[in-house]
Design a protein around this motif. Structure first.
Motif, PDB file in Angstrom:
ATOM      1  N   VAL A  77      -9.863 -10.800 -10.133  1.00 58.95           N
ATOM      2  CA  VAL A  77      -8.929 -10.400 -10.419  1.00 58.95           C
ATOM      3  C   VAL A  77      -9.141  -9.274 -11.815  1.00 58.95           C
ATOM      4  O   VAL A  77      -9.443  -8.308 -12.116  1.00 58.95           O
ATOM      5  CB  VAL A  77      -7.750 -10.310  -9.816  1.00 58.95           C
ATOM      6  CG1 VAL A  77      -6.580  -9.416  -9.997  1.00 58.95           C
ATOM      7  CG2 VAL A  77      -7.512 -11.214  -8.261  1.00 58.95           C
TER       8      VAL A  77
ATOM      9  N   GLY B 287      -6.063  -1.694 -11.540  1.00 57.06           N
ATOM     10  CA  GLY B 287      -6.955  -2.760 -11.318  1.00 57.06           C
ATOM     11  C   GLY B 287      -6.467  -3.929 -10.805  1.00 57.06           C
ATOM     12  O   GLY B 287      -7.078  -4.544  -9.885  1.00 57.06           O
TER      13      GLY B 287
ATOM     14  N   GLN C 103      -4.610  -3.765  -8.005  1.00 54.39           N
ATOM     15  CA  GLN C 103      -6.045  -3.468  -6.405  1.00 54.39           C
ATOM     16  C   GLN C 103      -5.998  -2.533  -5.970  1.00 54.39           C
ATOM     17  O   GLN C 103      -6.342  -1.881  -4.507  1.00 54.39           O
ATOM     18  CB  GLN C 103      -5.649  -4.563  -5.584  1.00 54.39           C
ATOM     19  CG  GLN C 103      -5.566  -5.884  -6.212  1.00 54.39           C
ATOM     20  CD  GLN C 103      -7.101  -6.609  -5.929  1.00 54.39           C
ATOM     21  OE1 GLN C 103      -8.067  -6.839  -5.513  1.00 54.39           O
ATOM     22  NE2 GLN C 103      -7.175  -6.389  -7.469  1.00 54.39           N
TER      23      GLN C 103
ATOM     24  N   ASP D 271     -16.189  -1.810  -9.260  1.00 57.92           N
ATOM     25  CA  ASP D 271     -15.656  -3.258  -8.895  1.00 57.92           C
ATOM     26  C   ASP D 271     -15.729  -3.303  -7.386  1.00 57.92           C
ATOM     27  O   ASP D 271     -15.977  -3.994  -7.218  1.00 57.92           O
ATOM     28  CB  ASP D 271     -13.644  -2.702  -8.745  1.00 57.92           C
ATOM     29  CG  ASP D 271     -13.197  -1.209  -7.453  1.00 57.92           C
ATOM     30  OD1 ASP D 271     -14.304  -0.736  -7.707  1.00 57.92           O
ATOM     31  OD2 ASP D 271     -12.250  -1.418  -7.306  1.00 57.92           O
TER      32      ASP D 271
ATOM     33  N   LYS E 200     -16.424  -7.296  -7.965  1.00 60.53           N
ATOM     34  CA  LYS E 200     -15.890  -8.073  -7.118  1.00 60.53           C
ATOM     35  C   LYS E 200     -16.444  -9.232  -6.542  1.00 60.53           C
ATOM     36  O   LYS E 200     -16.495 -10.657  -6.338  1.00 60.53           O
ATOM     37  CB  LYS E 200     -14.491  -7.412  -6.376  1.00 60.53           C
ATOM     38  CG  LYS E 200     -13.708  -6.548  -6.958  1.00 60.53           C
ATOM     39  CD  LYS E 200     -12.648  -6.238  -6.210  1.00 60.53           C
ATOM     40  CE  LYS E 200     -11.153  -6.058  -6.547  1.00 60.53           C
ATOM     41  NZ  LYS E 200     -10.722  -4.884  -5.750  1.00 60.53           N
TER      42      LYS E 200
ATOM     43  N   MET F  17      -2.151 -11.912  -3.148  1.00 59.10           N
ATOM     44  CA  MET F  17      -2.015 -11.253  -4.289  1.00 59.10           C
ATOM     45  C   MET F  17      -0.801 -10.717  -4.646  1.00 59.10           C
ATOM     46  O   MET F  17      -0.809 -10.183  -6.191  1.00 59.10           O
ATOM     47  CB  MET F  17      -2.803  -9.451  -3.673  1.00 59.10           C
ATOM     48  CG  MET F  17      -3.013  -8.980  -4.589  1.00 59.10           C
ATOM     49  SD  MET F  17      -4.171  -9.356  -6.057  1.00 59.10           S
ATOM     50  CE  MET F  17      -5.155 -10.009  -5.151  1.00 59.10           C
TER      51      MET F  17
END
Length: 388
Positions: A235, A269, A272, A312, A316, A328
């Motif tokens: 993350v 980021g 998310q 990403d 990820k 999250m």
């Protein structure tokens, strides 16, 4: 049936002697508690200046430890040399771009503050080409023109309020410069920790085993390490790498406020949200504003911004591993709360620590103590569980 009290006092001990014994025991206990509390307070005061550095170093060490073990195998088991090579590589690959972007961020914020203090801050009038942009061009050009013409009156009317926010922004800039230095120092600390990781792991497991049980101690240690690694790399790490990629691209392409947009990219980021929210407008600015770049360079930067904005999707799956057990929302609260209390470094530390705390708490909630299960008897044919 006669019963004998457990705490029966012998008849030959009078009340005055008993009172002296209790008073002496109580005094001794209070002295011990006071000494322990004083020792804990002194230790906390001594450790407090290094808390962020040590915590960030631990997080970095846990996150890159698999890469360190791979390097140890490649270098024939030389742990010290492997740590040195890895630290130098990280300082070169991450430290140099971070210093450049951090300096850009601090300089831009400082310039804006000085313009507010001197009363020279102004929004430049839009280029006539802005009105030619598709869909939003005319409306954006009109709004931009009105803001540029009305800004001096607005600034004069709200000078004190804006000056206060300007000072806060200057403090943020100073904090960003300190955060960069702290991050670089944490990389070096992480290198030292990785060399002695096995001994540190055994000590941590002994502490957790003492607080719980030997089996639970090992399990909690494994769970904590897995959570730190997944959150820090999957993350925060992905957001950090993507912010560096786009920030350096903005800087080379001549995009204004490159350091500020890099910081916004990292925050998005962690939230998310796709980095294309930043990279697509940057591409638009690159083509419609006069940046002094040739069409060939604009094409190259456009491709780069698109790739970096979607990086990403590749990072990820590579870095997230088994996934993040913490919701999250917990990570976001930790990141935002950490940033409010500890600045940019708190963004990293807060997200990881709150995720670890949540994971350990839920592990405790879902666990059942062995003594909580009541044995089955003839009078009770079905097993019963006593609520924790």
């Amino acid at each position: 049936m006669n019963t004998v009290p457990v705490n029966t006092v012998p008849s030959n001990v009078d009340q005055q002697t008993l009172r002296k014994i209790f008073t002496s025991d109580l005094t001794e206990t209070l002295i011990k508690v006071g000494l322990i509390a004083f020792l804990a307070y002194v230790c906390v005061r001594i450790f407090a200046p290094f808390a962020n550095l040590v915590m960030l170093g631990v997080i970095l060490a846990i996150s890159i430890y698999p890469l360190y073990l791979w390097l140890v195998r490649k270098l024939g088991g030389k742990r010290g040399l492997s740590a040195t090579v890895l630290v130098l590589a990280l300082l070169l690959l991450l430290g140099v771009p971070l210093v450049i972007l951090g300096s850009s961020f601090a300089t831009q914020i400082s310039d804006v503050h000085q313009q507010f203090e001197k009363g020279t801050f102004a929004i430049p009038a839009p280029d006539p080409k802005v009105a030619e942009w598709p869909v939003i061009g005319e409306r954006l050009h009109t709004a931009w023109s009105e803001a540029a013409s009305n800004l001096p009156a607005y600034l004069q009317k709200n000078a004190e309020i804006i000056r206060g926010y300007s000072r806060k922004a200057l403090a943020v800039a100073a904090g960003a410069a300190g955060a960069v230095l702290l991050f670089l120092a944490a990389i070096a600390v992480a290198g030292i920790m990785m060399v002695y990781a096995e001994g540190g792991s055994r000590v941590t497991e002994r502490i957790l085993a003492r607080l719980t049980t030997p089996e639970r101690g090992a399990s909690l240690l494994h769970l904590s390490v897995a959570t730190v690694r997944s959150v820090a790399t999957g993350v925060v790490g992905v957001a950090f790498i993507q912010a560096l990629l786009l920030g350096m691209g903005f800087l080379l392409a001549g995009i204004p406020a490159a350091g500020v947009f890099a910081a916004i990219t990292m925050l998005l980021g962690i939230l998310q949200l796709p980095a294309l929210i930043i990279s697509l407008p940057a591409i638009g600015y690159l083509w419609w504003a006069d940046t002094g770049s040739s069409n060939t360079m604009k094409i190259i930067f456009t491709i780069y911004f698109l790739i970096a904005g979607m990086a990403d999707n590749v990072l990820k799956p590579l870095l997230l591993g088994r996934g993040v057990d913490a919701p999250m929302l917990v990570i976001l609260i930790g990141a935002i709360g950490g940033m409010v209390t500890g600045g940019i470094i708190g963004l990293f530390v807060g997200a990881v620590l709150l995720a670890v705390a949540y994971t350990l708490f839920m592990e405790w909630v879902d666990s059942r103590r062995p003594e909580a299960v009541v044995p089955v008897t003839a009078a009770d044919p079905a097993p019963r569980e006593v609520a924790d």
